[in-house]
Design an enzyme around this catalytic site. Structure first.
Site, PDB file in Angstrom:
ATOM      1  N   CYS A  60      22.125  55.969  -1.447  1.00  0.00           N
ATOM      2  CA  CYS A  60      23.586  55.878  -1.352  1.00  0.00           C
ATOM      3  C   CYS A  60      24.104  54.445  -1.336  1.00  0.00           C
ATOM      4  CB  CYS A  60      24.088  56.619  -0.118  1.00  0.00           C
ATOM      5  SG  CYS A  60      23.285  56.106   1.412  1.00  0.00           S
ATOM      6  N   MET A  73      54.395  18.059  47.152  1.00  0.00           N
ATOM      7  CA  MET A  73      53.068  18.253  46.567  1.00  0.00           C
ATOM      8  C   MET A  73      53.102  19.255  45.417  1.00  0.00           C
ATOM      9  SD  MET A  73      50.451  17.920  49.722  1.00  0.00           S
ATOM     10  CE  MET A  73      50.824  16.763  51.040  1.00  0.00           C
TER      11      MET A  73
END
Length: 872
Positions: free
Chosen positions: A254, A558
């Protein structure tokens, strides 16, 4: 060893009752076989392969004689391949019992057979496919029940019988291989309904029936392999590879080539090479004649031409060619399904196309795959240096086997032209072709794998800044490293207006001046810093181009400095991606970018509460949209933290109180977290003790008690280290939203919720528990009691210790001026209730929620908010 089975084995299967009896007896045989050891199985596997190999010639003769298709010599090779290559590929593969084990990860995989395999065998490869399927079933301790094609039943059954006899002689149970002597549609359907797995090789109708049977099926699709011959290919090699493949067993594999598309500049040479090598290029008249016999009226390949020699097919069409003609070649231009040559032909008949260029050839090959070979195989002949074209071809072809410079029939089945492609006579086409498997089928597809997973705890961590310097007055000594260790040239300070105007930056700038490091200062940080504020700072930062950023202040400064640092290092980042929630920070979907390439970060706190100087967290708000972006990743950890209590001496009472209770909450939640470890426990416990011992004095005496101030500074940083690694819980989740919606200081919001949350977490039978491998069962109360005892709180049992601890927290809060309820802070009831549901949902979705020891329901969080508002 027992070989007989309890169920009576019918001698011939030619009725529904006989088939059902056969299946029953085979189930008994398979149960016995399932108990065999790897050694027993391998002995049987070897004996079966040897027997099939020895009979390869008689079986090939029988197949050709019975079907009238193919070439004996090529079928001999097929049979030989099916026996030898299958055995060689799997002789050392473990298929019994424990096949894989990783003791360190606690994973063990155990292979089990699937049961009875129903094998549908095609007429094109009746003996080789039977050999292949029987062998892989024996290797995996499965029974196999074969449904042969009616036109090939004698040869298929003979192949199965030879293997069965050898297997039984080697110790396999009687009847482990079976077959249907008189196959019919009714019996095939019953077989497919009754077996455990279907292994289907054959035409589209049969494969579709297998997938429709209601049982797991491993089926394959049709092939329509298109070949492209690129301008750079070696023409003699390419042409004879196609001939070698297409003539093998008269083209019945195939994967064999169905068309060749040659680029225009080599087309004539390709055509000449085919003629030179014994192929016949059909004239226009001959082409029309052959077209008429390729397909049936239904549009399927004409069974009369399948596996026939080129000369026989030519004779059928009324075309005269030499008897030894290898291939009939039709020069065609259409790749549409209306062109018979564009179909799978399973015979030595080949379409030849001309393409103006490589891209056109790709378009044509793509259409040919769509015409009837989805998922199967595609081939390309090209110079090995043309990697870009190879990649383009692979990208376009919807095929599961893409073969380069390889005969596709022999190449597709594997292990002949590429030794890592598994040998198989059942070629999966994946979802492209409606199949469940996209590779060459082998033993792994016929095994059930049990995975035994033992409980394991994943690797844990404790991450803090590279350097943490602490002691009252340590700032100048620590900053000295910027020049003498790191060789920094330019510094950028980030702080707020109050600290800047009140001279808090002067000790830093004086030291920078002393070291000869030029600096710039951004002092416009606001409480709850905004993205717009950070962007203004970023503009100044980019213009100055520092190699060190120094953040001075509380959590806001911060956070702003970390965000500026991030945008400075990686302006391409998207905050929505950066803020993506995670269940495990190590497994988050978004990979945080590497920080510190342009500048290092130094954090100097001026309050004793947030712990931001040692945490990987930052929060920024977009004041335009109102969106808060909580950013969390260890790349955001400062490189250096300097905890100098000289900066904290003048904190006002309100800040001392709120930040002190915030630090306490950090430590309590980190200790109770499902992610707490021995490393975080130590710093959390010490932080709690320091806070209980020194917060009242720091609150009452302020700068007059420098020892208390320094101890609170240490407590804040220790608590920060704890929650930077163990994370927090729902007290913080709820406090974040309470503060955001009703403008309460964060520390105060935590203070109003902490005892309620602790009592909530302490339930030994919560509705739901947090999920983390190292957290085995609810034990928050025991954890809280450990903290209580560490700071000197006692009781006659756990309940009394816990209650005394809650009382001590309430007394501490009272000493530092914390009110009892949300309502006491002037939050109107109407406003609170109007925002309550939204607060609850957002608090539930907060990143802190996941580490809480008790996984909350939103209704429970709502109740906690109401208790905090009204008082219990």
């Amino acid at each position: 060893m027992e070989k007989k089975t309890e169920a009576e084995m019918p001698k011939t299967v030619n009725s529904l009752e006989a088939l059902q009896a056969k299946i029953a007896s085979m189930k008994e045989a398979q149960k016995i076989f399932a108990s065999y050891t790897q050694e027993q199985v391998d002995k049987i596997f070897f004996a079966a392969a040897m027997a099939a190999n020895k009979e390869r010639i008689p079986l090939a003769k029988l197949a050709v004689a019975e079907t009238g298709m193919g070439i004996v010599e090529d079928k001999v090779i097929k049979n030989h391949y099916a026996a030898e290559y299958t055995y060689n590929a799997y002789k050392r593969v473990k298929t019994c019992g424990v096949v894989e084990e990783d003791k360190s990860f606690g994973i063990k995989k155990i292979a089990e057979p699937v049961g009875i395999v129903g094998a549908v065998i095609p007429t094109t490869n009746p003996t080789s496919t039977a050999i292949f399927k029987c062998l892989i079933c024996l290797k995996t301790r499965n029974a196999i029940l074969i449904s042969p094609h009616p036109r090939a039943k004698r040869s298929t059954i003979e192949a199965a019988r030879i293997i069965l006899e050898a297997a039984v002689k080697a110790g396999a149970p009687e009847g482990i291989i079976g077959w249907v002597e008189e196959p019919t549609i009714e019996l095939s359907n019953e077989l497919m309904r009754s077996v455990d797995v279907i292994l289907a090789t054959g035409g589209p109708g049969m494969v579709k029936a297998a997938y429709s049977s209601g049982k797991p099926a491993i089926g394959v699709g049709p092939g329509n392999t298109p070949v492209i011959m690129d301008s750079t290919c070696d023409i003699p090699t390419a042409v004879y590879s196609v001939i070698h493949s297409k003539t093998f067993d008269n083209g019945m594999i195939c994967a064999s080539e169905q068309s060749v598309t040659a680029i225009a500049d080599i087309y004539d040479n390709v055509k000449k090479e085919f003629i030179k090598r014994g192929c016949h290029v059909l004239s226009s008249e001959e082409l029309d004649k052959v077209r008429k016999i390729i397909l049936t009226d239904a549009g399927t390949v004409n069974p009369k031409i399948v596996g026939q020699p080129a000369s026989v097919i030519a004779e059928m069409a009324g075309v005269t060619v030499e008897k030894n003609t290898k291939i009939l070649i039709g020069e065609v231009s259409s790749v549409d399904v209306s062109e018979p040559f564009a179909h799978e032909k399973l015979s030595p008949v080949l379409a030849l196309y001309k393409a103006e260029d490589f891209d056109t050839a790709l378009d044509m090959a793509d259409q040919l795959v769509k015409d009837g070979g989805y998922g199967h195989t595609a081939a390309l002949y090209i110079h090995p240096s043309q990697t870009e074209k190879m990649e383009k071809h692979a990208d376009r072809m919807k095929a599961c086997r893409i073969l380069i410079n390889t005969p596709s029939a022999q190449g597709g089945i594997g292990d002949l032209y590429n030794f890592k492609l598994a040998p198989s006579l059942t070629l999966g086409c994946g979802s492209y072709g409606g199949n469940s498997v996209s590779e060459n089928v082998g033993v792994k597809h016929l095994l059930n794998t049990k995975t035994i997973a033992e409980r394991r705890e994943n690797m844990l961590w404790f991450r803090v800044p590279e350097k943490v310097y602490f002691k009252k007055g340590c700032l100048p000594v620590a900053l000295d490293e910027l020049k003498n260790v790191y060789g920094k040239k330019k510094a950028f300070l980030v702080t707020d207006t109050f600290l800047y105007k009140n001279g808090h930056t002067k000790p830093i700038t004086d030291k920078l001046d002393e070291m000869g490091i030029p600096y710039s200062c951004f002092f416009d940080v606001t409480p709850d810093p905004t993205l717009q504020c950070a962007q203004r700072g970023l503009a100044q930062l980019k213009a100055f181009e520092p190699d060190v950023i120094i953040a001075l202040g509380g959590g806001s400064s911060m956070d702003a400095a970390k965000i500026m640092w991030l945008m400075y290092e990686h302006p391409e980042c998207d905050f929505e991606d950066l803020a993506m929630d995670f269940m495990d920070i190590r497994k988050r979907v978004y990979t945080f970018p590497k920080m510190g390439e342009k500048a290092m970060m130094v954090s100097i706190p001026t309050s004793s509460g947030t712990g931001s100087e040692v945490t990987p967290f930052a929060i920024i708000t977009d004041e335009v949209t109102g969106t808060k972006w909580p950013i969390a990743d260890y790349e955001l950890l400062p490189n250096m933290a300097i905890i100098d209590a000289d900066f904290m001496m003048t904190q006002p009472k309100g800040l001392t109180s709120a930040s002190g209770i915030d630090a306490l909450t950090h430590a309590l939640e980190a200790y109770a977290s499902i992610m707490a470890t021995d490393y975080t426990d130590g710093v959390a416990l010490k932080a709690v003790k320091l806070i209980f011992d020194y917060l009242p004095a720091a609150y009452e005496k302020g700068a007059a008690d420098p020892v208390a101030r320094e101890k609170m500074a240490n407590a804040s940083t220790l608590a920060g280290m704890a929650f930077a690694n163990a994370f927090l819980g729902i007290c913080h989740s709820m406090a974040h939203k309470l503060g955001a919606y009703h403008h309460l200081p964060h520390g105060v919001a935590n203070a109003l919720l902490i005892e309620l949350v602790m009592r909530y977490n302490a339930d030994p039978a919560p509705v739901k528990m947090g999920t983390f491998s190292q957290y085995p069962y609810p034990h928050a109360k025991e954890r809280y009691c450990e903290i209580a005892r560490f700071i000197g709180i006692q009781g006659k049992d756990e309940d009394e210790v816990f209650e005394n601890f809650l009382k001590a927290i309430a007394e501490l809060k009272e000493k530092v001026g914390i009110k009892k309820t949300i309502k006491d802070y002037g939050i109107e009831e109407k406003a609170f209730l109007e925002t309550l549901d939204e607060m609850v949902e957002n608090a539930f979705n907060d990143q802190c929620t996941g580490a809480n020891p008790r996984y909350p329901l939103m209704s429970e969080m709502k109740e906690l908010y109401l208790k905090a508002y009204y008082g219990e």
